[in-house]
Design an enzyme around this catalytic site. Structure first.
Site, PDB file in Angstrom:
ATOM      1  N   GLU A  49       0.822  -1.208   0.000  1.00 22.97           N
ATOM      2  CA  GLU A  49       0.000   0.000   0.000  1.00 22.97           C
ATOM      3  C   GLU A  49       0.859   1.264   0.000  1.00 22.97           C
ATOM      4  OE1 GLU A  49      -3.003   0.253  -0.667  1.00 22.97           O
ATOM      5  OE2 GLU A  49      -3.671  -1.818  -0.468  1.00 22.97           O
ATOM      6  N   TYR A 132      -6.026   6.462   4.402  1.00 20.75           N
ATOM      7  CA  TYR A 132      -6.261   5.390   3.444  1.00 20.75           C
ATOM      8  C   TYR A 132      -5.439   4.146   3.777  1.00 20.75           C
ATOM      9  CZ  TYR A 132      -5.572   2.337  -0.435  1.00 20.75           C
ATOM     10  OH  TYR A 132      -5.455   1.198  -1.177  1.00 20.75           O
ATOM     11  N   ASP A 150      -9.358   4.583  -2.101  1.00 25.53           N
ATOM     12  CA  ASP A 150      -8.276   5.129  -2.911  1.00 25.53           C
ATOM     13  C   ASP A 150      -8.894   5.823  -4.126  1.00 25.53           C
ATOM     14  OD1 ASP A 150      -9.092   3.087  -4.591  1.00 25.53           O
ATOM     15  OD2 ASP A 150      -7.116   2.121  -4.732  1.00 25.53           O
TER      16      ASP A 150
END
Length: 361
Positions: A49, A132, A150
Protein backbone atom coordinates in the site's frame (compact mmCIF):
# COMPACT_ATOMS: atom_id res chain seq x y z
CA UNK A 1 -21.23 -14.86 1.66
CA UNK A 2 -21.20 -11.19 2.58
CA UNK A 3 -23.64 -9.76 5.05
CA UNK A 4 -26.78 -8.33 3.45
CA UNK A 5 -26.92 -4.54 3.57
CA UNK A 6 -29.80 -2.83 5.33
CA UNK A 7 -32.80 -1.60 3.37
CA UNK A 8 -32.22 1.86 4.84
CA UNK A 9 -29.12 2.20 2.67
CA UNK A 10 -31.32 1.94 -0.45
CA UNK A 11 -28.30 0.64 -2.32
CA UNK A 12 -29.25 -2.98 -2.75
CA UNK A 13 -26.96 -5.82 -1.79
CA UNK A 14 -23.85 -4.36 -3.43
CA UNK A 15 -21.36 -6.30 -1.35
CA UNK A 16 -22.90 -9.66 -2.31
CA UNK A 17 -22.88 -8.80 -6.02
CA UNK A 18 -19.37 -7.38 -5.97
CA UNK A 19 -17.81 -10.20 -3.95
CA UNK A 20 -19.35 -12.81 -6.25
CA UNK A 21 -17.70 -11.02 -9.16
CA UNK A 22 -14.41 -10.70 -7.27
CA UNK A 23 -14.37 -14.42 -6.55
CA UNK A 24 -14.27 -15.03 -10.31
CA UNK A 25 -12.20 -12.07 -11.55
CA UNK A 26 -9.81 -10.95 -8.79
CA UNK A 27 -6.44 -9.73 -10.04
CA UNK A 28 -3.52 -11.99 -9.19
CA UNK A 29 -1.11 -9.68 -7.33
CA UNK A 30 1.93 -10.74 -5.28
CA UNK A 31 0.77 -9.02 -2.10
CA UNK A 32 -2.71 -10.55 -2.12
CA UNK A 33 -4.28 -13.75 -0.88
CA UNK A 34 -6.81 -15.43 -3.18
CA UNK A 35 -10.46 -14.49 -2.59
CA UNK A 36 -11.93 -16.10 0.50
CA UNK A 37 -8.58 -17.38 1.80
CA UNK A 38 -6.80 -16.26 5.00
CA UNK A 39 -5.44 -12.71 4.78
CA UNK A 40 -1.85 -11.94 3.79
CA UNK A 41 0.67 -10.88 6.45
CA UNK A 42 0.19 -7.24 7.48
CA UNK A 43 3.81 -6.50 6.52
CA UNK A 44 3.07 -7.34 2.87
CA UNK A 45 -0.17 -5.36 2.88
CA UNK A 46 1.53 -2.33 4.43
CA UNK A 47 4.52 -2.46 2.08
CA UNK A 48 2.36 -2.79 -1.02
CA UNK A 49 0.00 0.00 0.00
CA UNK A 50 2.88 2.41 0.68
CA UNK A 51 4.44 1.56 -2.67
CA UNK A 52 1.14 1.90 -4.52
CA UNK A 53 0.58 5.49 -3.41
CA UNK A 54 0.74 7.66 -6.54
CA UNK A 55 2.22 4.71 -8.46
CA UNK A 56 0.83 2.08 -10.84
CA UNK A 57 0.49 -1.61 -10.05
CA UNK A 58 2.76 -2.51 -12.99
CA UNK A 59 5.53 -0.25 -11.67
CA UNK A 60 5.22 -1.55 -8.10
CA UNK A 61 5.33 -5.31 -8.72
CA UNK A 62 9.10 -5.59 -9.41
CA UNK A 63 9.94 -3.29 -6.48
CA UNK A 64 7.66 -5.22 -4.13
CA UNK A 65 9.21 -8.51 -5.23
CA UNK A 66 12.75 -7.20 -4.76
CA UNK A 67 11.97 -5.70 -1.34
CA UNK A 68 10.30 -8.82 0.01
CA UNK A 69 13.10 -11.05 -1.25
CA UNK A 70 15.72 -8.84 0.37
CA UNK A 71 13.72 -7.91 3.50
CA UNK A 72 11.04 -10.61 3.93
CA UNK A 73 9.86 -9.42 7.35
CA UNK A 74 9.44 -6.07 9.04
CA UNK A 75 12.29 -6.91 11.43
CA UNK A 76 14.70 -7.29 8.51
CA UNK A 77 13.61 -4.01 6.98
CA UNK A 78 13.95 -2.22 10.31
CA UNK A 79 17.59 -3.32 10.48
CA UNK A 80 18.41 -2.16 6.94
CA UNK A 81 20.55 0.91 6.38
CA UNK A 82 18.92 4.09 5.15
CA UNK A 83 21.23 4.13 2.12
CA UNK A 84 20.31 0.58 1.10
CA UNK A 85 16.58 1.21 1.33
CA UNK A 86 16.77 4.53 -0.52
CA UNK A 87 18.84 2.91 -3.26
CA UNK A 88 16.37 0.01 -3.56
CA UNK A 89 13.52 2.54 -3.81
CA UNK A 90 15.25 4.58 -6.55
CA UNK A 91 13.01 5.09 -9.57
CA UNK A 92 9.76 4.51 -7.69
CA UNK A 93 9.43 8.21 -6.87
CA UNK A 94 7.92 10.13 -3.96
CA UNK A 95 10.97 9.39 -1.84
CA UNK A 96 9.50 10.58 1.44
CA UNK A 97 7.59 7.29 1.34
CA UNK A 98 10.86 5.37 1.57
CA UNK A 99 12.07 7.45 4.52
CA UNK A 100 8.76 6.94 6.30
CA UNK A 101 8.86 3.24 5.43
CA UNK A 102 12.04 2.84 7.45
CA UNK A 103 10.73 4.97 10.31
CA UNK A 104 7.53 2.94 10.45
CA UNK A 105 9.34 -0.42 10.34
CA UNK A 106 11.53 0.64 13.24
CA UNK A 107 8.56 1.85 15.29
CA UNK A 108 6.70 -1.43 14.66
CA UNK A 109 9.74 -3.39 15.82
CA UNK A 110 10.75 -1.16 18.72
CA UNK A 111 7.35 -0.12 20.08
CA UNK A 112 5.15 -3.05 18.99
CA UNK A 113 7.56 -6.02 19.16
CA UNK A 114 7.29 -6.50 15.40
CA UNK A 115 3.49 -6.68 15.38
CA UNK A 116 1.43 -4.17 13.43
CA UNK A 117 -1.51 -2.64 15.35
CA UNK A 118 -4.78 -4.23 14.26
CA UNK A 119 -7.14 -1.25 14.03
CA UNK A 120 -7.20 1.62 11.56
CA UNK A 121 -7.13 4.10 14.43
CA UNK A 122 -3.92 2.65 15.88
CA UNK A 123 -2.29 2.04 12.52
CA UNK A 124 -2.80 5.70 11.63
CA UNK A 125 -0.43 6.64 14.46
CA UNK A 126 2.51 5.01 12.66
CA UNK A 127 4.92 7.18 10.61
CA UNK A 128 3.78 7.65 7.03
CA UNK A 129 0.49 5.78 7.53
CA UNK A 130 -2.44 8.00 6.64
CA UNK A 131 -6.19 7.47 6.61
CA UNK A 132 -6.26 5.39 3.44
CA UNK A 133 -3.27 3.16 4.23
CA UNK A 134 -4.39 2.50 7.79
CA UNK A 135 -7.86 1.53 6.59
CA UNK A 136 -6.44 -0.73 3.88
CA UNK A 137 -4.18 -2.60 6.31
CA UNK A 138 -6.94 -2.89 8.92
CA UNK A 139 -9.48 -4.23 6.42
CA UNK A 140 -7.24 -6.51 4.35
CA UNK A 141 -4.91 -7.88 7.02
CA UNK A 142 -7.15 -7.78 10.10
CA UNK A 143 -10.74 -7.86 8.80
CA UNK A 144 -11.89 -4.53 10.24
CA UNK A 145 -15.04 -3.39 8.36
CA UNK A 146 -13.73 0.08 7.60
CA UNK A 147 -14.11 2.10 4.37
CA UNK A 148 -11.02 1.86 2.16
CA UNK A 149 -11.05 4.70 -0.35
CA UNK A 150 -8.28 5.13 -2.91
CA UNK A 151 -8.61 6.95 -6.24
CA UNK A 152 -10.24 3.95 -7.91
CA UNK A 153 -12.76 3.48 -5.10
CA UNK A 154 -13.41 7.23 -5.05
CA UNK A 155 -14.43 7.08 -8.71
CA UNK A 156 -16.58 3.96 -8.25
CA UNK A 157 -18.45 5.45 -5.29
CA UNK A 158 -18.99 8.82 -6.95
CA UNK A 159 -20.67 7.02 -9.84
CA UNK A 160 -22.59 4.44 -7.81
CA UNK A 161 -24.20 7.14 -5.70
CA UNK A 162 -24.14 9.93 -8.33
CA UNK A 163 -22.19 12.22 -6.01
CA UNK A 164 -21.83 15.39 -8.06
CA UNK A 165 -20.01 17.59 -5.56
CA UNK A 166 -16.55 18.37 -7.00
CA UNK A 167 -13.50 16.74 -5.48
CA UNK A 168 -11.94 17.15 -3.00
CA UNK A 169 -15.05 18.52 -1.25
CA UNK A 170 -16.93 15.30 -2.13
CA UNK A 171 -14.57 13.04 -0.17
CA UNK A 172 -16.49 12.95 3.15
CA UNK A 173 -19.69 11.97 1.33
CA UNK A 174 -17.82 9.34 -0.70
CA UNK A 175 -16.22 7.86 2.41
CA UNK A 176 -19.61 7.74 4.16
CA UNK A 177 -21.16 6.01 1.15
CA UNK A 178 -18.39 3.38 0.99
CA UNK A 179 -18.65 2.75 4.73
CA UNK A 180 -22.39 2.18 4.34
CA UNK A 181 -21.89 -0.70 1.89
CA UNK A 182 -18.77 -2.24 3.49
CA UNK A 183 -19.75 -5.68 4.84
CA UNK A 184 -18.72 -7.08 8.21
CA UNK A 185 -17.93 -10.37 6.45
CA UNK A 186 -14.86 -10.27 4.14
CA UNK A 187 -14.23 -6.50 4.36
CA UNK A 188 -10.70 -6.99 3.02
CA UNK A 189 -11.91 -8.81 -0.09
CA UNK A 190 -14.60 -6.16 -0.52
CA UNK A 191 -12.02 -3.37 -0.37
CA UNK A 192 -9.87 -5.10 -2.97
CA UNK A 193 -12.93 -5.85 -5.10
CA UNK A 194 -13.78 -2.15 -5.16
CA UNK A 195 -10.19 -1.33 -6.15
CA UNK A 196 -10.31 -3.92 -8.94
CA UNK A 197 -13.66 -2.63 -10.17
CA UNK A 198 -12.20 0.85 -10.54
CA UNK A 199 -8.98 -0.39 -12.13
CA UNK A 200 -10.51 -2.75 -14.68
CA UNK A 201 -14.16 -1.84 -15.34
CA UNK A 202 -15.15 1.52 -13.83
CA UNK A 203 -12.21 3.25 -15.49
CA UNK A 204 -11.81 7.03 -15.87
CA UNK A 205 -12.53 6.90 -19.60
CA UNK A 206 -14.62 4.40 -21.55
CA UNK A 207 -15.85 2.43 -18.52
CA UNK A 208 -17.17 -1.05 -19.32
CA UNK A 209 -20.58 -0.53 -17.77
CA UNK A 210 -22.18 -3.49 -19.53
CA UNK A 211 -19.82 -5.89 -17.74
CA UNK A 212 -20.09 -4.19 -14.34
CA UNK A 213 -21.63 -6.36 -11.57
CA UNK A 214 -23.08 -3.20 -9.98
CA UNK A 215 -24.59 -1.70 -13.12
CA UNK A 216 -28.16 -2.19 -11.92
CA UNK A 217 -27.31 -0.40 -8.66
CA UNK A 218 -25.41 2.50 -10.24
CA UNK A 219 -27.22 5.84 -10.08
CA UNK A 220 -24.83 7.48 -12.55
CA UNK A 221 -25.53 4.73 -15.09
CA UNK A 222 -29.26 5.20 -14.65
CA UNK A 223 -28.85 8.94 -15.18
CA UNK A 224 -26.49 8.58 -18.13
CA UNK A 225 -23.71 10.58 -16.45
CA UNK A 226 -21.10 7.93 -15.70
CA UNK A 227 -18.26 9.63 -17.58
CA UNK A 228 -19.09 12.99 -16.00
CA UNK A 229 -18.19 11.69 -12.54
CA UNK A 230 -16.35 12.25 -10.34
CA UNK A 231 -16.35 16.00 -10.83
CA UNK A 232 -12.88 17.44 -10.28
CA UNK A 233 -12.06 21.00 -9.35
CA UNK A 234 -9.78 22.62 -11.95
CA UNK A 235 -6.08 22.22 -11.19
CA UNK A 236 -3.80 25.21 -10.91
CA UNK A 237 -1.05 25.12 -13.54
CA UNK A 238 2.30 23.82 -12.34
CA UNK A 239 5.08 26.42 -12.17
CA UNK A 240 8.21 25.94 -14.30
CA UNK A 241 11.52 25.99 -12.44
CA UNK A 242 15.11 25.91 -13.67
CA UNK A 243 18.20 24.53 -12.00
CA UNK A 244 21.72 23.25 -12.57
CA UNK A 245 23.40 20.00 -11.55
CA UNK A 246 27.16 19.72 -11.20
CA UNK A 247 29.07 16.67 -12.48
CA UNK A 248 32.44 16.61 -10.68
CA UNK A 249 34.72 13.86 -11.98
CA UNK A 250 38.07 12.63 -10.71
CA UNK A 251 40.01 9.47 -11.48
CA UNK A 252 37.05 7.56 -12.92
CA UNK A 253 34.72 8.60 -10.10
CA UNK A 254 31.95 11.17 -9.84
CA UNK A 255 30.95 13.00 -6.67
CA UNK A 256 27.54 11.97 -5.38
CA UNK A 257 26.14 14.06 -2.57
CA UNK A 258 23.76 12.68 0.02
CA UNK A 259 20.78 15.02 -0.08
CA UNK A 260 19.54 16.37 3.27
CA UNK A 261 16.53 14.47 4.60
CA UNK A 262 14.17 17.45 4.69
CA UNK A 263 14.40 18.53 1.04
CA UNK A 264 13.02 16.97 -2.14
CA UNK A 265 14.59 13.58 -2.85
CA UNK A 266 15.94 13.72 0.69
CA UNK A 267 18.33 11.00 1.78
CA UNK A 268 19.14 10.02 -1.80
CA UNK A 269 22.50 9.95 -3.55
CA UNK A 270 22.53 12.61 -6.26
CA UNK A 271 24.68 15.05 -8.19
CA UNK A 272 25.28 18.34 -6.44
CA UNK A 273 22.83 21.01 -7.55
CA UNK A 274 22.13 24.70 -7.07
CA UNK A 275 19.25 24.44 -4.57
CA UNK A 276 16.32 24.65 -6.99
CA UNK A 277 12.97 23.97 -5.33
CA UNK A 278 9.24 24.19 -5.92
CA UNK A 279 9.41 27.85 -4.87
CA UNK A 280 12.62 29.10 -6.51
CA UNK A 281 14.95 28.59 -9.44
CA UNK A 282 18.51 27.48 -8.76
CA UNK A 283 21.19 30.06 -7.93
CA UNK A 284 23.65 28.80 -10.62
CA UNK A 285 26.70 29.34 -8.37
CA UNK A 286 29.42 26.75 -8.97
CA UNK A 287 30.28 24.54 -5.97
CA UNK A 288 34.04 24.94 -6.47
CA UNK A 289 36.44 26.88 -8.72
CA UNK A 290 37.20 24.77 -11.79
CA UNK A 291 36.97 24.68 -15.59
CA UNK A 292 33.27 24.03 -16.15
CA UNK A 293 31.68 22.89 -19.40
CA UNK A 294 27.95 22.96 -20.12
CA UNK A 295 26.59 19.60 -21.20
CA UNK A 296 24.63 19.58 -24.44
CA UNK A 297 20.94 19.14 -23.80
CA UNK A 298 18.73 19.56 -20.77
CA UNK A 299 16.82 17.27 -18.44
CA UNK A 300 13.08 17.88 -18.26
CA UNK A 301 11.35 16.38 -15.23
CA UNK A 302 7.94 16.82 -13.63
CA UNK A 303 7.30 16.64 -9.90
CA UNK A 304 3.91 16.67 -8.22
CA UNK A 305 3.81 20.45 -7.86
CA UNK A 306 6.18 21.81 -10.53
CA UNK A 307 8.14 21.17 -13.70
CA UNK A 308 11.94 21.38 -13.67
CA UNK A 309 14.35 22.13 -16.52
CA UNK A 310 17.79 21.03 -15.35
CA UNK A 311 21.06 22.08 -16.99
CA UNK A 312 24.19 20.08 -16.25
CA UNK A 313 27.71 21.40 -16.07
CA UNK A 314 30.70 19.09 -15.76
CA UNK A 315 34.31 19.38 -14.74
CA UNK A 316 37.31 17.11 -14.27
CA UNK A 317 39.61 17.73 -11.31
CA UNK A 318 43.04 16.24 -10.63
CA UNK A 319 42.66 15.64 -6.89
CA UNK A 320 39.57 14.73 -4.94
CA UNK A 321 38.16 17.77 -3.19
CA UNK A 322 37.39 17.30 0.50
CA UNK A 323 35.06 20.27 0.95
CA UNK A 324 32.05 19.11 -1.05
CA UNK A 325 29.90 18.24 1.94
CA UNK A 326 28.21 14.95 2.80
CA UNK A 327 28.65 12.41 0.02
CA UNK A 328 31.03 9.97 -1.63
CA UNK A 329 33.10 9.42 -4.75
CA UNK A 330 31.31 6.80 -6.84
CA UNK A 331 32.80 4.74 -9.70
CA UNK A 332 31.36 6.02 -12.96
CA UNK A 333 31.20 2.52 -14.42
CA UNK A 334 29.01 1.44 -11.46
CA UNK A 335 26.51 4.30 -11.47
CA UNK A 336 23.64 1.89 -12.12
CA UNK A 337 24.12 0.56 -8.58
CA UNK A 338 24.11 4.00 -6.90
CA UNK A 339 20.32 4.16 -6.60
CA UNK A 340 20.05 7.60 -8.18
CA UNK A 341 16.54 9.07 -8.28
CA UNK A 342 15.09 9.32 -11.77
CA UNK A 343 15.96 13.01 -12.24
CA UNK A 344 19.65 12.47 -11.54
CA UNK A 345 19.76 9.16 -13.41
CA UNK A 346 18.56 11.12 -16.44
CA UNK A 347 21.24 13.74 -15.79
CA UNK A 348 23.98 11.09 -15.55
CA UNK A 349 22.89 9.50 -18.81
CA UNK A 350 22.97 12.89 -20.52
CA UNK A 351 26.51 13.58 -19.26
CA UNK A 352 27.79 10.20 -20.43
CA UNK A 353 26.10 10.61 -23.80
CA UNK A 354 27.61 14.08 -24.23
CA UNK A 355 31.05 12.87 -23.19
CA UNK A 356 30.92 9.95 -25.61
CA UNK A 357 29.84 12.25 -28.46
CA UNK A 358 32.80 14.55 -27.79
CA UNK A 359 35.24 11.63 -27.65
CA UNK A 360 34.00 10.43 -31.05
CA UNK A 361 34.45 13.81 -32.73
Amino acid sequence: MAAVQSEAQKSGDMAVLLLAHYDQHARDLPWRSPPGSPPPPPYRVWLSEVMLQQTTVAAVIPYFTAFTERWPRVEALAMASDADVMAAWAGLGYYSRARNLLKCARVVVDAHIGNFPQSAAELAKLPGVGAYTSAAIAAIAFGEPVAVVDANVERVAARLFAIQTPLPAARPAIREAVQAITPTDRPGDFAQAMMDLGATICTPRNPSCLTCPLRTRCKAYALGIVEDLPVKAPKAPKPQRTGTAWWIECDGHVWLAKRPDKIMLGGMRALLDDDWSVRTDGHKTHPLPAQWQKVNGQVAHSFTHFHLALDIQRTHIQARANDLGNGEWWPINSLDSAGLPTLFAKAARLVLKDRKAQEEE
